[in-house]
Design a protein around this motif. Structure first.
Motif, PDB file in Angstrom:
ATOM      1  N   UNK A  62      10.632 -14.007  10.437  1.00 58.01           N
ATOM      2  CA  UNK A  62      11.067 -15.213  10.862  1.00 58.01           C
ATOM      3  C   UNK A  62       9.884 -16.415  10.262  1.00 58.01           C
ATOM      4  N   UNK A  63       9.645 -16.137   9.052  1.00 57.47           N
ATOM      5  CA  UNK A  63       8.735 -17.267   8.718  1.00 57.47           C
ATOM      6  C   UNK A  63       7.292 -17.079   9.020  1.00 57.47           C
ATOM      7  N   UNK A  64       6.984 -16.022   9.761  1.00 59.84           N
ATOM      8  CA  UNK A  64       5.342 -15.676  10.291  1.00 59.84           C
ATOM      9  C   UNK A  64       5.034 -14.470   9.624  1.00 59.84           C
ATOM     10  N   UNK A  65       3.600 -14.571   9.171  1.00 57.36           N
ATOM     11  CA  UNK A  65       3.004 -13.184   8.628  1.00 57.36           C
ATOM     12  C   UNK A  65       2.711 -12.077   9.680  1.00 57.36           C
ATOM     13  N   UNK A  66       3.454 -10.983   9.724  1.00 57.85           N
ATOM     14  CA  UNK A  66       3.075  -9.947  10.699  1.00 57.85           C
ATOM     15  C   UNK A  66       2.488  -8.736  10.009  1.00 57.85           C
ATOM     16  N   UNK A  67       1.331  -8.047  10.334  1.00 58.10           N
ATOM     17  CA  UNK A  67       0.665  -6.911   9.625  1.00 58.10           C
ATOM     18  C   UNK A  67       1.443  -5.770  10.137  1.00 58.10           C
ATOM     19  N   UNK A  68       1.820  -4.914   9.149  1.00 65.48           N
ATOM     20  CA  UNK A  68       2.810  -3.744   9.342  1.00 65.48           C
ATOM     21  C   UNK A  68       1.842  -2.691  10.399  1.00 65.48           C
ATOM     22  N   UNK A  69       2.661  -2.342  11.291  1.00 70.67           N
ATOM     23  CA  UNK A  69       1.764  -1.499  12.408  1.00 70.67           C
ATOM     24  C   UNK A  69       1.969  -0.184  11.664  1.00 70.67           C
ATOM     25  N   UNK A  70       0.524   0.300  11.312  1.00 74.41           N
ATOM     26  CA  UNK A  70       0.588   1.621  10.502  1.00 74.41           C
ATOM     27  C   UNK A  70      -0.156   2.665  11.333  1.00 74.41           C
ATOM     28  N   UNK A  71      -0.857   2.352  12.367  1.00 75.63           N
ATOM     29  CA  UNK A  71      -2.028   3.229  12.891  1.00 75.63           C
ATOM     30  C   UNK A  71      -3.445   3.546  12.390  1.00 75.63           C
ATOM     31  N   UNK A  72      -3.552   2.494  11.397  1.00 74.03           N
ATOM     32  CA  UNK A  72      -4.707   2.328  10.673  1.00 74.03           C
ATOM     33  C   UNK A  72      -5.738   1.896  11.525  1.00 74.03           C
ATOM     34  N   UNK A  73      -6.867   2.530  11.546  1.00 73.50           N
ATOM     35  CA  UNK A  73      -8.033   1.836  12.087  1.00 73.50           C
ATOM     36  C   UNK A  73      -8.712   1.178  10.991  1.00 73.50           C
ATOM     37  N   UNK A  74      -8.851  -0.116  10.955  1.00 71.38           N
ATOM     38  CA  UNK A  74      -9.520  -0.929  10.061  1.00 71.38           C
ATOM     39  C   UNK A  74     -11.069  -0.668   9.798  1.00 71.38           C
ATOM     40  N   UNK A  75     -11.492  -0.346   8.872  1.00 73.41           N
ATOM     41  CA  UNK A  75     -12.967  -0.282   8.670  1.00 73.41           C
ATOM     42  C   UNK A  75     -13.609  -1.274   7.592  1.00 73.41           C
ATOM     43  N   UNK A  76     -15.017  -1.303   7.719  1.00 77.16           N
ATOM     44  CA  UNK A  76     -15.795  -2.313   6.932  1.00 77.16           C
ATOM     45  C   UNK A  76     -15.621  -2.346   5.403  1.00 77.16           C
TER      46      UNK A  76
END
Length: 91
Positions: A62-76
């Motif tokens: 709907x015209x908005x950026x959404x991060x795909x839910x993936x179960x990944x824990x972001x790292x540095x």
């Protein structure tokens, strides 16, 4: 009853046309919201960036950026690549 002459009618129509043209131009200049960039982000376990920890991919909903839910824990430690634009609709 007031009698309208041709000059008054013409002037009124011209003023209305100029106003509508200005409004249409403003609407065309900003038809949607501001476009946003979408990215694919690769996460790694350490600074050498050789062992992958996961990936997230942005989507346009709907015209908005959404991060795909993936179960990944972001790292540095990550690498981000631009993959496109989301138009930014105002819903």
């Amino acid at each position: 009853m007031m009698k309208l002459n041709k000059r008054m009618v013409l002037t009124t129509c011209l003023a209305a046309a100029v106003t509508l043209t200005g409004l249409a131009g403003a609407a065309y200049a900003f038809p949607w919201g501001t476009p946003e960039r979408m990215y694919i982000t690769e996460y790694f376990t350490d600074a050498s960036m050789t062992t992958p920890a996961g990936v997230t991919i942005d989507r346009c909903i709907n015209g908005q950026v959404v991060a795909q839910p993936s179960g990944v824990t972001p790292t540095a430690y990550f690498r981000r690549e631009w993959i496109g634009m989301c138009p930014g609709y105002l819903f």
